[in-house]
Enzyme design. Structure first.
Site, PDB file in Angstrom:
ATOM      1  N   CYS A  92       0.815  -1.221   0.000  1.00 52.94           N
ATOM      2  CA  CYS A  92       0.000   0.000   0.000  1.00 52.94           C
ATOM      3  C   CYS A  92       0.851   1.275   0.000  1.00 52.94           C
ATOM      4  O   CYS A  92       1.432   1.608  -1.027  1.00 52.94           O
ATOM      5  CB  CYS A  92      -0.976  -0.037   1.169  1.00 52.94           C
ATOM      6  SG  CYS A  92      -2.364   1.073   0.958  1.00 52.94           S
ATOM      7  N   ARG A 126     -12.216   6.577  -0.236  1.00 54.85           N
ATOM      8  CA  ARG A 126     -11.296   5.506   0.176  1.00 54.85           C
ATOM      9  C   ARG A 126     -11.853   4.158  -0.296  1.00 54.85           C
ATOM     10  O   ARG A 126     -13.066   3.917  -0.221  1.00 54.85           O
ATOM     11  CB  ARG A 126     -11.142   5.462   1.701  1.00 54.85           C
ATOM     12  CG  ARG A 126     -10.397   6.651   2.267  1.00 54.85           C
ATOM     13  CD  ARG A 126      -9.884   6.383   3.674  1.00 54.85           C
ATOM     14  NE  ARG A 126      -8.736   5.472   3.675  1.00 54.85           N
ATOM     15  CZ  ARG A 126      -7.477   5.866   3.393  1.00 54.85           C
ATOM     16  NH1 ARG A 126      -7.244   7.120   3.061  1.00 54.85           N
ATOM     17  NH2 ARG A 126      -6.481   5.014   3.429  1.00 54.85           N
ATOM     18  N   HIS A 191      -3.464  -5.553   2.438  1.00 54.52           N
ATOM     19  CA  HIS A 191      -3.097  -5.672   3.847  1.00 54.52           C
ATOM     20  C   HIS A 191      -3.706  -6.964   4.382  1.00 54.52           C
ATOM     21  O   HIS A 191      -4.311  -7.740   3.635  1.00 54.52           O
ATOM     22  CB  HIS A 191      -3.729  -4.505   4.650  1.00 54.52           C
ATOM     23  CG  HIS A 191      -3.172  -3.161   4.362  1.00 54.52           C
ATOM     24  ND1 HIS A 191      -1.931  -2.750   4.780  1.00 54.52           N
ATOM     25  CD2 HIS A 191      -3.718  -2.114   3.689  1.00 54.52           C
ATOM     26  CE1 HIS A 191      -1.736  -1.494   4.389  1.00 54.52           C
ATOM     27  NE2 HIS A 191      -2.789  -1.085   3.726  1.00 54.52           N
TER      28      HIS A 191
HETATM   29  N1  GLN Z   1      -1.927   6.909   2.585  1.00 53.40           N
HETATM   30  C1  GLN Z   1      -2.042   6.050   1.400  1.00 53.40           C
HETATM   31  C2  GLN Z   1      -3.473   6.063   0.816  1.00 53.40           C
HETATM   32  O1  GLN Z   1      -4.400   6.455   1.495  1.00 53.40           O
HETATM   33  C3  GLN Z   1      -1.663   4.625   1.780  1.00 53.40           C
HETATM   34  C4  GLN Z   1      -2.620   4.002   2.792  1.00 53.40           C
HETATM   35  C5  GLN Z   1      -2.127   2.662   3.337  1.00 53.40           C
HETATM   36  O2  GLN Z   1      -0.932   2.363   3.369  1.00 53.40           O
HETATM   37  N2  GLN Z   1      -3.094   1.824   3.813  1.00 53.40           N
HETATM   38  O3  GLN Z   1      -3.672   5.637  -0.317  1.00 53.40           O
END
Ligand code: GLN
Length: 234
Positions: A92, A126, A191
């Site tokens: 990520c 998101r 993840h």
């Molecule tokens: N901050 C980055 C995003 O929001 C990565 C997030 C993460 O590593 N889960 O895309």
């Protein structure tokens, strides 16, 4: 005795949603086979020397800013390590910094180190939820995990996806691709953490690092978890 040196990059800053579980998985899967594995934590200000595997986890934009600046000091070295076919796994936020840049919604563009020919631009929502992908890299040909990112990643040139999204959004929710691979550099939004639920991919990384296929081990529990998550949206 077979030996692997693993560098865990910036665990104090990029280690969100249990990404440290990927290190534990590689550690145990080597130790169960009698493969000596040496794990070095690389933190801000540390030097980096040659390793067989480099791992970097995910994190919020704020932590990525600090790591982006630090990584620039090691860019040429890590590019040479890529070209020496060392193995890299970025999850990520770490994956995003393996590309050319990550442009957050508000704030300056974060420079990556260009291990992958890719770039990331934050979207207006998101992507959060379970992910299942089909891949040609390993058998069985599924990988499962959990995504939580606003970044939309686009691949270019010789950088290929790890697989196609069956459930979830993946790189950008548009091209149905997830993750990225160039030489032995891998990035993924999965993840979960990623490797405990995908032991076959963990073994693939060990094989690339060792140069030989590791002997099979009893993965009934791991694949029981893996299979329970396939095509599970919620
Ligand atoms: N901050 C980055 C995003 O929001 C990565 C997030 C993460 O590593 N889960 O895309």
């Amino acid at each position: 005795m077979k030996k692997i040196r693993l560098a865990h990059l910036y665990p104090k800053l990029l280690n969100i949603y249990g990404d440290g579980g990927n290190i534990l998985t590689l550690k145990k899967r080597c130790e169960w086979r009698g493969i000596h594995i040496e794990i070095d934590e690389i933190n801000i200000g540390d030097s980096i020397d040659e390793h067989d595997i480099y791992f970097i986890g995910g994190g919020q934009d704020k932590q990525q800013i600090e790591v982006s600046k630090e990584l620039q000091k090691h860019k040429e070295f890590l590019l040479a390590e890529r070209d020496r076919m060392s193995v890299f796994l970025g999850i990520c936020g770490g994956y995003q910094l393996f590309g050319e840049y990550y442009q957050p919604n508000n704030g300056e563009r974060l420079l990556g180190i260009g291990l992958l020919d890719a770039y990331t631009i934050a979207g207006d929502k998101r992507f959060i939820g379970n992910v299942t992908i089909k891949t040609d890299l390993v058998e069985p040909n599924t990988l499962v995990g959990f995504e939580n990112h606003s970044g939309l990643t686009y691949l270019r040139g010789d950088t290929q996806p790890i697989g196609k999204v069956i459930i979830g959004n993946g790189n950008n929710g548009k091209d149905s691709f997830e993750g990225a691979r160039y030489k032995n550099v891998f990035g993924t939004y999965l993840h979960g953490s990623f490797l405990p639920k995908n032991p076959h991919f963990a073994d693939y990384l060990i094989e690339l690092a060792l140069g030989t296929k590791p002997e099979p081990i009893d993965d009934r529990i791991e694949f029981g978890t893996h299979n329970s998550l396939i095509n599970k949206a919620y």
